[in-house]
Structure formats: C-alpha cells, structure tokens
Design an enzyme around this catalytic site. Structure first.
Site, short mmCIF file in Angstrom:
data_model
loop_
_atom_site.label_atom_id
_atom_site.label_comp_id
_atom_site.label_asym_id
_atom_site.label_seq_id
_atom_site.Cartn_x
_atom_site.Cartn_y
_atom_site.Cartn_z
N LYS A 143 9.87 -11.74 8.49
CA LYS A 143 11.13 -10.94 7.89
C LYS A 143 12.35 -11.36 8.21
O LYS A 143 13.43 -10.80 7.40
CB LYS A 143 10.67 -9.23 8.05
CG LYS A 143 8.84 -8.40 6.92
CD LYS A 143 9.12 -8.75 6.19
CE LYS A 143 8.34 -7.77 5.20
NZ LYS A 143 8.47 -8.19 3.23
N TYR A 197 4.76 -10.80 11.55
CA TYR A 197 5.16 -10.09 10.56
C TYR A 197 6.79 -10.43 10.83
O TYR A 197 7.68 -10.14 9.69
CB TYR A 197 4.92 -9.36 10.50
CG TYR A 197 5.27 -8.19 9.52
CD1 TYR A 197 4.65 -7.78 8.02
CD2 TYR A 197 5.71 -7.08 9.34
CE1 TYR A 197 4.91 -6.71 7.11
CE2 TYR A 197 6.91 -5.93 8.95
CZ TYR A 197 5.84 -5.76 7.59
OH TYR A 197 6.70 -5.15 6.40
P1 NAP Z 1 1.98 -1.84 -0.30
O1 NAP Z 1 1.06 -0.48 -0.93
O2 NAP Z 1 0.87 -2.99 0.64
O3 NAP Z 1 2.00 -3.04 -1.63
C1 NAP Z 1 2.19 -4.68 -1.14
C2 NAP Z 1 1.57 -4.98 -2.77
O4 NAP Z 1 1.51 -6.44 -2.37
C3 NAP Z 1 0.25 -4.85 -2.53
O5 NAP Z 1 -0.23 -4.08 -4.02
C4 NAP Z 1 -0.47 -5.73 -3.01
O6 NAP Z 1 -1.71 -6.24 -3.00
C5 NAP Z 1 0.85 -7.16 -2.85
N1 NAP Z 1 0.44 -8.59 -2.21
C6 NAP Z 1 0.07 -8.73 -0.76
N2 NAP Z 1 0.22 -10.33 -1.48
C7 NAP Z 1 0.56 -10.67 -2.07
C8 NAP Z 1 0.55 -11.49 -2.98
N3 NAP Z 1 0.30 -12.64 -2.40
N4 NAP Z 1 1.25 -12.01 -4.27
C9 NAP Z 1 1.45 -10.81 -5.09
N5 NAP Z 1 0.98 -9.79 -4.81
C10 NAP Z 1 0.90 -9.44 -3.08
O7 NAP Z 1 2.88 -2.45 0.84
P2 NAP Z 1 4.10 -1.60 1.26
O8 NAP Z 1 4.31 -0.30 2.10
O9 NAP Z 1 4.80 -1.05 -0.77
O10 NAP Z 1 5.22 -1.93 1.24
C11 NAP Z 1 5.92 -3.17 0.28
C12 NAP Z 1 7.26 -4.30 1.03
O11 NAP Z 1 7.24 -3.26 1.92
C13 NAP Z 1 6.08 -5.49 1.93
O12 NAP Z 1 7.13 -6.04 1.86
C14 NAP Z 1 6.99 -4.37 3.30
O13 NAP Z 1 6.50 -5.36 4.18
C15 NAP Z 1 7.49 -4.06 2.76
N6 NAP Z 1 7.84 -3.60 4.47
C16 NAP Z 1 7.21 -1.86 3.71
C17 NAP Z 1 7.62 -0.92 4.91
C18 NAP Z 1 6.24 1.07 4.89
O14 NAP Z 1 6.93 1.35 6.31
N7 NAP Z 1 5.73 0.38 4.35
C19 NAP Z 1 7.98 -0.81 6.64
C20 NAP Z 1 8.52 -1.82 6.31
C21 NAP Z 1 8.82 -3.12 5.23
P3 NAP Z 1 -2.84 -6.04 -2.66
O15 NAP Z 1 -2.89 -4.36 -2.36
O16 NAP Z 1 -3.60 -5.99 -4.18
O17 NAP Z 1 -3.50 -6.64 -1.20
#
Ligand code: NAP
Length: 246
Positions: free
Chosen positions: A155, A151
């Site tokens: 990133k 991961y």
């Molecule tokens: P999340 O709630 O899991 O949302 C991610 C979304 O991406 C989900 O709807 C997921 O669909 C979708 N997804 C996964 N694989 C995919 C694919 N191959 N094609 C299209 N859509 C896909 O996560 P989040 O926390 O909002 O994260 C959003 C972004 O921020 C991510 O890139 C994550 O790495 C980054 N981020 C988050 C945090 C945090 O603290 N939350 C911190 C650092 C970075 P499914 O649910 O169907 O899998």
C-alpha cells in the site's frame, strides 16, 4: 446529485466491501458502471442490483492480460472510461519472520502489480476523457501494520505509484488519487486470520476514534475525488479512518 451523468466508471473489487459501495454510489450519481471482480457471481450480483446498464466482468487484476482485457471490455461495452476506481486487494496477517517469499509475492502481485496493470491500461482512455483514477491505498501505507509487512509495503508503494502518475499526467488532464481507509467493516476486516490474538494496544492503533464504519463512508470520498468536485485534487491521499492516524 448526478455528477457522473453520461460518464463511465470501471470499479474493481466491485463484488464486495468498498468496491461494491463505490459501484452503488457512482451508479446512484448517474454513472454507467463496469463492475469487475475476481468473483464473477459477486460482480454480477452488484451489477444486477445497480441495474441501469451496469455490466459485470471477471478479472484477476494481478494478471497483466486480464487487466488489459478488463479495461478494453469496459471501453468496448460502455463506450469509454471516465473513472477508474481500483479497489481490488487482499490482506494477509502473518508474522514478518514467518512470511514466505510466495506469500509476500502474492500480496505484492495483487495489491501493487494489479494497480500498475489496471492504471496503465486505463491511462490512454483517461487522457481521452479527461478522467481520473482513485486507487485503494490504506492507513497501513502511512504507518506500520503489526503482522502486515507485505500488505503495508504494497500500500505504501501504491501511494508512491499514484503520486507519480499524478505528476506525470497532470498536464494531460488526468488526475490520480488514493483513499486510505481504516477500520472499515467489510468482509476483508470481519474476521481475518491472525497469528495470535491482537493486544489491546494493537487494536487501539488501528481503530477509528468515532467507531467502525461501513464502506459507504469511503464510497462518498471516492465519488468526490472522481467527480468535478475533485478537479483540483491530484496526487493526494485521503484518509478515511475516523482519526486513527491523527
Ligand atoms: P473486500 O470486501 O475483501 O473486497 C475486495 C474485493 O477485491 C473482493 O471482492 C475480492 O474478491 C476482490 N479481489 C481480490 N483479489 C482480486 C484480484 N486478484 N483481482 C480482482 N479482484 C480481486 O475488501 P475491502 O475492505 O472492500 O477492501 C477494498 C480495498 O480497500 C482493498 O484494496 C483494501 O486493501 C483497501 N482497504 C480496506 C480497508 C478496510 O478497513 N476495509 C482499510 C484499508 C484499505 P474475492 O472476495 O473473490 O477475493
């Protein structure tokens, strides 16, 4: 504030978490939002909640043809593209020595290849609109993440990819930035499977100093970066982590 009046935003990961919050925020500021997600039902739920001509689309961003079709469908159905907000991503915690080649590749494919495919497909349309990209990187791309080598590597590469797009396209009027969220409460971070109970030190290292926050705090920064307020900002990574890495 109507910073996105008559502008089209394509949001990936729009069915959940930060992508969903970004879709809501951009729509509230006047954008026509193309909501893309792996999960069509989740994308539909976001688009229906937003209303205002929002469109839902199923797309696996890690599949080149699907990413290209997603951008093409957005342009065809909503008439252009001004902001690509690429939030789709996956997180997997596992010990480095237990990480299989398959698991490594899956994380890299979704988080890095997916960013490459979506960004590349968007560029010609962003050149036409003078728009911009906001990619999801992470604090894990800036500092190490325990049990998160694939991961963090994905990133860190997203940061390098985004900066390179920024310098290559600056003179053509296209900007590219990243948000680096940390400790944001979403389905991704709610109860991730881990190889062991994290220690107090590990938790402290990834916890924000002002307490965990919801995805709307990241959505506000995304909207600023994608709007005219961010017009002199490109190649930047903005931490939204409550001081975790300060
Ligand atoms: P999340 O709630 O899991 O949302 C991610 C979304 O991406 C989900 O709807 C997921 O669909 C979708 N997804 C996964 N694989 C995919 C694919 N191959 N094609 C299209 N859509 C896909 O996560 P989040 O926390 O909002 O994260 C959003 C972004 O921020 C991510 O890139 C994550 O790495 C980054 N981020 C988050 C945090 C945090 O603290 N939350 C911190 C650092 C970075 P499914 O649910 O169907 O899998």
């Amino acid at each position: 504030m109507q910073r996105f009046e008559n502008r089209v935003a394509l949001v990936t990961g729009a069915g959940s978490g930060i992508g969903q919050a970004a879709a809501r925020r951009l729509a509230a500021e006047g954008a026509a939002v193309f909501c893309a997600d792996l999960d069509l039902a989740a994308a539909r739920a976001t688009a229906e909640e937003i209303g205002d001509g929002a469109v839902a689309h199923a797309c696996d961003v890690s599949v080149e043809a699907e990413a290209e079709a997603c951008v093409a469908a957005c342009v065809e159905q909503l008439g252009g593209l001004y902001a690509l907000v690429h939030m789709a991503g996956i997180l997997r915690f596992e010990r480095f020595e237990d990480t299989s080649a398959e698991s490594w590749s899956q994380v890299i494919r979704v988080n890095l290849d997916g960013t490459f495919f979506m960004n590349r497909a968007a560029i010609p349309h962003l050149k036409a609109s003078g728009g911009s990209i906001v990619n999801a990187a992470s604090t894990a791309g800036l500092a190490g993440l325990h049990w998160g080598t694939a991961y963090a590597a994905s990133k860190g590469a997203v940061l390098a990819l985004t900066r390179s797009i920024a310098v290559e396209y600056a003179k053509q009027g296209v900007r590219a930035n990243c948000v680096c969220p940390g400790d944001i409460q979403t389905p991704m971070t709610k109860a991730p499977a881990m190889p062991d109970m994290p220690s107090r030190e590990q938790l402290t290292r990834i916890s924000s100093l002002d307490g965990p926050k919801g995805p709307e705090v990241v959505a506000g920064v995304i909207a600023m970066l994608a709007s005219d307020d961010g017009r002199h900002i490109t190649g930047e990574d903005v931490r939204v982590d409550g001081g975790t890495l300060s």
